[in-house]
Design an enzyme around this catalytic site. Sequence first.
Site, PDB file in Angstrom:
ATOM      1  N   LEU A 516       0.833  -1.213   0.000  1.00  0.00           N
ATOM      2  CA  LEU A 516       0.000   0.000   0.000  1.00  0.00           C
ATOM      3  C   LEU A 516       0.859   1.251   0.000  1.00  0.00           C
ATOM      4  O   LEU A 516       0.447   2.295  -0.465  1.00  0.00           O
ATOM      5  CB  LEU A 516      -0.887   0.023   1.254  1.00  0.00           C
ATOM      6  CG  LEU A 516      -1.931  -1.071   1.359  1.00  0.00           C
ATOM      7  CD1 LEU A 516      -2.535  -1.087   2.747  1.00  0.00           C
ATOM      8  CD2 LEU A 516      -3.014  -0.867   0.325  1.00  0.00           C
ATOM      9  N   GLY A 517       2.041   1.142   0.554  1.00  0.00           N
ATOM     10  CA  GLY A 517       2.891   2.325   0.601  1.00  0.00           C
ATOM     11  C   GLY A 517       4.126   2.046   1.415  1.00  0.00           C
ATOM     12  O   GLY A 517       4.288   0.952   1.977  1.00  0.00           O
ATOM     13  N   GLY A 519       7.308   4.049   3.943  1.00  0.00           N
ATOM     14  CA  GLY A 519       7.707   5.272   4.624  1.00  0.00           C
ATOM     15  C   GLY A 519       9.114   5.125   5.130  1.00  0.00           C
ATOM     16  O   GLY A 519       9.828   4.182   4.733  1.00  0.00           O
ATOM     17  N   GLY A 520       9.502   6.035   5.968  1.00  0.00           N
ATOM     18  CA  GLY A 520      10.859   6.017   6.476  1.00  0.00           C
ATOM     19  C   GLY A 520      11.171   4.757   7.255  1.00  0.00           C
ATOM     20  O   GLY A 520      12.313   4.319   7.295  1.00  0.00           O
ATOM     21  N   PHE A 521      10.172   4.175   7.851  1.00  0.00           N
ATOM     22  CA  PHE A 521      10.451   3.090   8.781  1.00  0.00           C
ATOM     23  C   PHE A 521      10.094   1.720   8.254  1.00  0.00           C
ATOM     24  O   PHE A 521      10.386   0.731   8.887  1.00  0.00           O
ATOM     25  CB  PHE A 521       9.685   3.315  10.080  1.00  0.00           C
ATOM     26  CG  PHE A 521      10.200   4.489  10.840  1.00  0.00           C
ATOM     27  CD1 PHE A 521      11.447   4.449  11.423  1.00  0.00           C
ATOM     28  CD2 PHE A 521       9.444   5.639  10.957  1.00  0.00           C
ATOM     29  CE1 PHE A 521      11.934   5.531  12.126  1.00  0.00           C
ATOM     30  CE2 PHE A 521       9.921   6.725  11.659  1.00  0.00           C
ATOM     31  CZ  PHE A 521      11.175   6.680  12.249  1.00  0.00           C
ATOM     32  N   SER A 523       7.422  -0.701   5.230  1.00  0.00           N
ATOM     33  CA  SER A 523       6.406  -0.741   4.182  1.00  0.00           C
ATOM     34  C   SER A 523       5.090  -1.219   4.756  1.00  0.00           C
ATOM     35  O   SER A 523       5.059  -1.951   5.739  1.00  0.00           O
ATOM     36  CB  SER A 523       6.844  -1.697   3.080  1.00  0.00           C
ATOM     37  OG  SER A 523       8.169  -1.429   2.711  1.00  0.00           O
ATOM     38  N   VAL A 524       4.015  -0.799   4.076  1.00  0.00           N
ATOM     39  CA  VAL A 524       2.676  -1.160   4.537  1.00  0.00           C
ATOM     40  C   VAL A 524       2.015  -2.051   3.490  1.00  0.00           C
ATOM     41  O   VAL A 524       2.063  -1.766   2.298  1.00  0.00           O
ATOM     42  CB  VAL A 524       1.830   0.107   4.761  1.00  0.00           C
ATOM     43  CG1 VAL A 524       0.473  -0.266   5.325  1.00  0.00           C
ATOM     44  CG2 VAL A 524       2.544   1.063   5.696  1.00  0.00           C
ATOM     45  N   LYS A 539       1.991  -3.061   8.749  1.00  0.00           N
ATOM     46  CA  LYS A 539       3.216  -2.302   8.541  1.00  0.00           C
ATOM     47  C   LYS A 539       4.396  -3.141   9.017  1.00  0.00           C
ATOM     48  O   LYS A 539       4.426  -3.577  10.169  1.00  0.00           O
ATOM     49  CB  LYS A 539       3.128  -1.022   9.351  1.00  0.00           C
ATOM     50  CG  LYS A 539       4.264  -0.058   9.138  1.00  0.00           C
ATOM     51  CD  LYS A 539       4.086   1.073  10.104  1.00  0.00           C
ATOM     52  CE  LYS A 539       4.609   2.380   9.600  1.00  0.00           C
ATOM     53  NZ  LYS A 539       4.255   3.460  10.521  1.00  0.00           N
ATOM     54  N   ASP A 635       4.506  14.703  14.407  1.00  0.00           N
ATOM     55  CA  ASP A 635       4.676  14.594  12.955  1.00  0.00           C
ATOM     56  C   ASP A 635       3.327  14.705  12.245  1.00  0.00           C
ATOM     57  O   ASP A 635       2.937  13.829  11.471  1.00  0.00           O
ATOM     58  CB  ASP A 635       5.389  13.289  12.600  1.00  0.00           C
ATOM     59  CG  ASP A 635       6.001  13.335  11.209  1.00  0.00           C
ATOM     60  OD1 ASP A 635       6.120  14.447  10.635  1.00  0.00           O
ATOM     61  OD2 ASP A 635       6.361  12.270  10.674  1.00  0.00           O
TER      62      ASP A 635
END
Length: 814
Positions: A516-517, A519-521, A523-524, A539, A635
């Site tokens: 799905l996406g 990020g910095g930490f 994947s989802v 995640k 954030d």
Amino acid sequence: MPLLQVVLLAGVLLPLSAPPCSAATDTVSPGNGLAAGGRLVSNNSKFALGFFKMNDSSVSPGYSSPNTYLGIWFNKVPKLTPLWSANGESPVVDPTPPELAIAGDGNLVILDRATGSVIWSTRANTTTNATAAVLLDDGNLVLRSAANASAVFWQSFDYPTDTFFPGAKIGWNKLTGLNRRLVSRRILLNQAPGLYTLGLDPSGVGYLAWNSTVAIQSTGEWNGHYFSLAPEMIGVALPTFKFVDDEREVYFTYTLRDEAALVLTKLDVFGQGLVGTWMEDRQEWLVHYRQPLRPCDVHAVCGPFAVCGDGDGDGDAAAEPACGCLEGFAVSSPRDWALRDRRHGCARNTPLDCVTDKFYAVQQLVRSLPHGAVSVQAAASRDGCAQVCLANCSCTAYSYGEGGCSVWHGKLYSVVTQQQQQPDASSSSDGNGDVLYIRLAAKDVPDVGRKKKKIGFGIAAASAAAFLGLLIILGLVIWKTKGRKKATENAQGGIGIIAFRYADLQHATKNFSEKLGGGGFGSVFKGHLSDSSLALAVKRLDGARQGEKQFRAEVSSVGIIQHINLVKLIGFCCEGDKRLLVYEYMPNHSLDVHLFNANNDRVLDWSLRFQIAIGVARGLAYLHTGCRDCIIHCDIKPENILLDASFAPKIADFGMAKVLGREFSHAVTTMRGTIGYLAPEWISGAAVTSKVDVYSYGMVLFEITSGRRNSSQEYTEDGDYSSFFPLRAARKLLSGEIGSLVDANLHGDANLEEVERVCKVACWCIQDSEFDRPTMPEVVKFLEGLSELDMPPVPRLLNAITGESPTSPVRYYI
Ligand SMILES: *[C@@H]1O[C@H](CO)[C@@H](O)[C@H](O)[C@H]1NC(C)=O
Ligand SMILES: *[C@@H]1O[C@H](CO)[C@@H](O)[C@H](O)[C@H]1NC(C)=O
Ligand SMILES: *[C@@H]1O[C@H](CO)[C@@H](O)[C@H](O)[C@H]1NC(C)=O
Ligand SMILES: *[C@@H]1O[C@H](CO)[C@@H](O)[C@H](O)[C@H]1NC(C)=O
Ligand SMILES: *[C@@H]1O[C@H](CO)[C@@H](O)[C@H](O)[C@H]1NC(C)=O
Ligand SMILES: *[C@@H]1O[C@H](CO)[C@@H](O)[C@H](O)[C@H]1NC(C)=O
Ligand SMILES: *[C@@H]1O[C@H](CO)[C@@H](O)[C@H](O)[C@H]1NC(C)=O
């Protein structure tokens, strides 16, 4: 037929057919009764009185109670909301046809129309039988002499149920001993009195009590403006309070600034005091005050031997406690429980025999130990404490911690457990010592080595599954812990959070195939649980170090917070070096996708944007003030605002969040967050407060309005900062040309009054000094139009962007 009834039927009471609603009157007089279906309407049309029934479609669709009550409600609120009821303890039960009439002695009575028997009476000492009952403009039902309106024999304001009417009194008549107090209703379907009362004690201190005996909360003394322990009264956007203490009376009352406003101030069935306003355009109650905020903070809300897990603490949603039974206990009365009548709570599966009993450890108590602890000084060790408890057959639990040995006798109330809360295990490696040991018959104590651990909560939920949320239902389905040597010290989770096995998540996400996406930490991925249609967002955190930190921060903060505008953490997986977080799936992605994506086929219309802005503000307000500890998200940006199927916003990504104890207002100094949303104090290196979230939120508001990134390339590259949107907005606000600020994609279709409010709030949120910025609860009120805002000044740092002050830290700031 008994003589009395013959007499009644023969002349004194002239039964009437229900008057048509259009011809509503405000008076019942001898010979002019009121039948089921009829109503009195106060002269100002604000209140209505009549017979009503309660439905609760959550019990079963179309379920309707057989009980009829006489009550008062707001005439113009289509969603029937009883404000007062006469016969909560003696309902008229189907098929009895009720009638309201004046009896031969002048009292107001509810009669069984078929037999003429009296079901309820005002039982006042009338001096004449020529009386009339009038529903006054303030909602007070008054029984008075027909000849002399100031000769009042009885009034409903003297016998309040669960609602505090403006103009009514809460408190004592010192001469007659009359005590006016609010009494909760037992369940939503029923007007029978419940166990919670809210009133003044004879010395004038307000209290919330349970079963008339246990004081749950005290408001402290009246200090001239508010009760000293309830300073939040000042924040309640509505009334003028008045407190009177003289020889005759001690009472508390309030008046509304706008008498026509539909404001509800009541003690709800779960023991929470609340204030709500009827939103005409949304056709629903908007609750803007709730105390205690978390349902589980209400004493005994789940009954004896139960555990409570806070549900949605949100204002709009009915905030209900999630109740379950302790290990070794089962719901006493499933039928009552299903109706959310929790008085009887849970009962032991096996009675104690007082000889072979054992203890079972309940981990991760939230907030504090249950009510009613008795401290035992003599016991100096955990074992000693256990022995003290075992030695007395009435002892049901003990705890040994920093405060020494505590034991409980008899019924145990208010056990609140939840997800483990301390993110930094290093600070207190052995927890806070609040482990509660429950005494159980030996055979009810679960086997410690057992692989599968069933939680009493899940079992209890089964009987009431219809009411409990997703988390609980899932808790039933899956509760798997890895076998550990010291199982009692490593029990995983508390209510609601599921410890998943890696293999199950691998299966649920089809081996992490649908991304799905990222990020910095990490994947989802999208996933499905095999045994339910529920979609998940899983995640997977990368990078051992960072991943671990974010994992702990996220699990610990999301675990203790529950709010409709915060994304729900369903569970997690922690196996070897694998760290995964499992969330509810948000079909409409994140806000940035809708705002900034040029080829998006659906442009968010203004009213949705406005709702999103309010929802995010509510979520943040809850984080900052509503939960046990202040949580700074750190954030806030459109990427971290997810949208559910109906575009309701949910704040996500608590990986940077900082949980601060109530006592610390300044604690964070290491920089976190995202350029473009960073408050100036981050850059200066000063310690920050929750106002950094307010700043970021202000920036997001501008983006919601303009549909463009504040920090878009156009501004930063050609150096023409005067087109930097927040600056432009701040200036246009002053010149009053807000229309030009709205996203061009909306083609001018926006409520300019709301646009102005949003821009004003945004501009206040991004003030240079944190002290000039509003708090998030204030933001919510401003946006809802419950309080007014002054025109904000253009923030100095923004002004500096245009070059007047070349040394300003503008570059970092954008
Ligand atoms: C009801 O209101 C009308 C005006 O709206 C007024 O003339 C009348 O006196 C009122 N009646 C009572 C009983 O207050
Ligand atoms: C209860 O349901 C009945 C029938 O569905 C309806 O007529 C009535 O207005 C409902 N009452 C409430 C309080 O919603
Ligand atoms: C009121 O009481 C008198 C006698 O005390 C009686 O004659 C009269 O009928 C009563 N009126 C009504 C309306 O009941
Ligand atoms: C009615 O009068 C009796 C006797 O005078 C008294 O005991 C009682 O408390 C009174 N009831 C009310 C509701 O005032
Ligand atoms: C009306 O009732 C009030 C209160 O009981 C009393 O003070 C007043 O004298 C009465 N007026 C008349 C005209 O009877
Ligand atoms: C409330 O208190 C009374 C005694 O004061 C007690 O008999 C009763 O059981 C209590 N109710 C509950 C639900 O515990
Ligand atoms: C057990 O505890 C109860 C409550 O504290 C007390 O009343 C009772 O005397 C105790 N019994 C014994 C045998 O110590």
